[in-house]
Design a protein around this motif. Sequence first.
Motif, PDB file in Angstrom:
ATOM      1  N   VAL A 115       0.818  -1.215   0.000  1.00 55.00           N
ATOM      2  CA  VAL A 115       0.000   0.000   0.000  1.00 55.00           C
ATOM      3  C   VAL A 115       0.852   1.267   0.000  1.00 55.00           C
ATOM      4  O   VAL A 115       0.311   2.368  -0.128  1.00 55.00           O
ATOM      5  N   LEU A 116       2.171   1.125   0.135  1.00 56.47           N
ATOM      6  CA  LEU A 116       3.039   2.297   0.046  1.00 56.47           C
ATOM      7  C   LEU A 116       3.060   2.816  -1.387  1.00 56.47           C
ATOM      8  O   LEU A 116       2.955   2.043  -2.340  1.00 56.47           O
ATOM      9  N   PRO A 117       3.225   4.134  -1.565  1.00 57.12           N
ATOM     10  CA  PRO A 117       3.005   4.722  -2.884  1.00 57.12           C
ATOM     11  C   PRO A 117       4.069   4.435  -3.926  1.00 57.12           C
ATOM     12  O   PRO A 117       3.808   4.579  -5.116  1.00 57.12           O
ATOM     13  N   SER A 118       5.294   4.040  -3.515  1.00 61.79           N
ATOM     14  CA  SER A 118       6.355   3.892  -4.508  1.00 61.79           C
ATOM     15  C   SER A 118       7.481   3.019  -3.979  1.00 61.79           C
ATOM     16  O   SER A 118       7.603   2.803  -2.763  1.00 61.79           O
ATOM     17  N   PRO A 119       8.333   2.501  -4.863  1.00 60.80           N
ATOM     18  CA  PRO A 119       9.499   1.731  -4.424  1.00 60.80           C
ATOM     19  C   PRO A 119      10.444   2.520  -3.524  1.00 60.80           C
ATOM     20  O   PRO A 119      11.027   1.959  -2.599  1.00 60.80           O
ATOM     21  N   ILE A 120      10.584   3.829  -3.768  1.00 61.17           N
ATOM     22  CA  ILE A 120      11.485   4.614  -2.926  1.00 61.17           C
ATOM     23  C   ILE A 120      10.887   4.808  -1.539  1.00 61.17           C
ATOM     24  O   ILE A 120      11.621   4.875  -0.539  1.00 61.17           O
ATOM     25  N   ALA A 121       9.558   4.891  -1.435  1.00 58.17           N
ATOM     26  CA  ALA A 121       8.921   4.982  -0.115  1.00 58.17           C
ATOM     27  C   ALA A 121       9.169   3.701   0.684  1.00 58.17           C
ATOM     28  O   ALA A 121       9.428   3.754   1.895  1.00 58.17           O
ATOM     29  N   ARG A 122       9.121   2.557   0.013  1.00 64.50           N
ATOM     30  CA  ARG A 122       9.426   1.294   0.707  1.00 64.50           C
ATOM     31  C   ARG A 122      10.884   1.274   1.156  1.00 64.50           C
ATOM     32  O   ARG A 122      11.205   0.788   2.248  1.00 64.50           O
ATOM     33  N   ALA A 123      11.771   1.788   0.301  1.00 60.70           N
ATOM     34  CA  ALA A 123      13.184   1.836   0.669  1.00 60.70           C
ATOM     35  C   ALA A 123      13.397   2.715   1.898  1.00 60.70           C
ATOM     36  O   ALA A 123      14.208   2.383   2.774  1.00 60.70           O
TER      37      ALA A 123
END
Length: 268
Positions: A115-123
């Motif tokens: 549900v996080l908006p982007s791969p960088i947000a997960r990082a």
Amino acid sequence: RAEGLRRLPADAWAVRLRASAAGALRPPGARLRLLDVGSCSNYFGTEHADRFEVTALDLAPVHPSVFSCDFLKLSVGPLGSSPIVKEVEEDLSPSLHQLPSGSVDVAVVALLFSVLPSPIARAQVVAKIRRLLLPEPGQGLLIVCDTAGAVGRHGDPKALESGWVSAVEDAGFRLLSDPQMHYSKLREKAYGGFVNRAFCWSFATADVPDDGDMSSLTPVPLRSDARQARRPSDGRLEAQRARAELNEARAKREKLRQTLKTNSGATT
């Protein structure tokens, strides 16, 4: 022995083993400090409080023991500092603004990656969790639980080779090789053989990258990121249109009913 070193007696080996374990393990009887990111209802704190000292947080808590917190905005304080919590209105959960670094033994991220908006947000989430976990390699544990479509399962070779696993490891983690440390069963025989929809991956802490620049983080892509949305079938589109028309008609009837009720009250 290969290097010509003398073999330790059993009692000396036991002393060294106990000393090593004492440095790595929590004291007997001490609860593990668990961070539950995206907790919702604080399952670990309400069901297993005898084992875990839980810090549960969520954007929209549904239990009073869960802190209100946007993890992407949470600050990480110095080692040994105190958490920063701000009380809000009586009916709302307290707001968590800061946690000290190195203050967590176990971190659980359940159904959050997808549900996080982007791969960088997960990082950013993974990097922040690494700072909150114990700094020594091998002493902290990260458990990622998400849908099969997002992360796959540990028993699937293709999932093991997917980019999200290596991206998490780049942030200072090491995927555990013991299958018992993961939850990857496709079916549960005890409950009629239903297909599991979520799977767990376990990572131990490793050396933290020297470069702390957030712009150099490795993005964490999910398997579902590359999946293109399927066009709904004609039947489904027609059903959606019919439902929208029905809702619009109901809204008009309700508005008319309120108008008639208001006018009736005014004439009397």
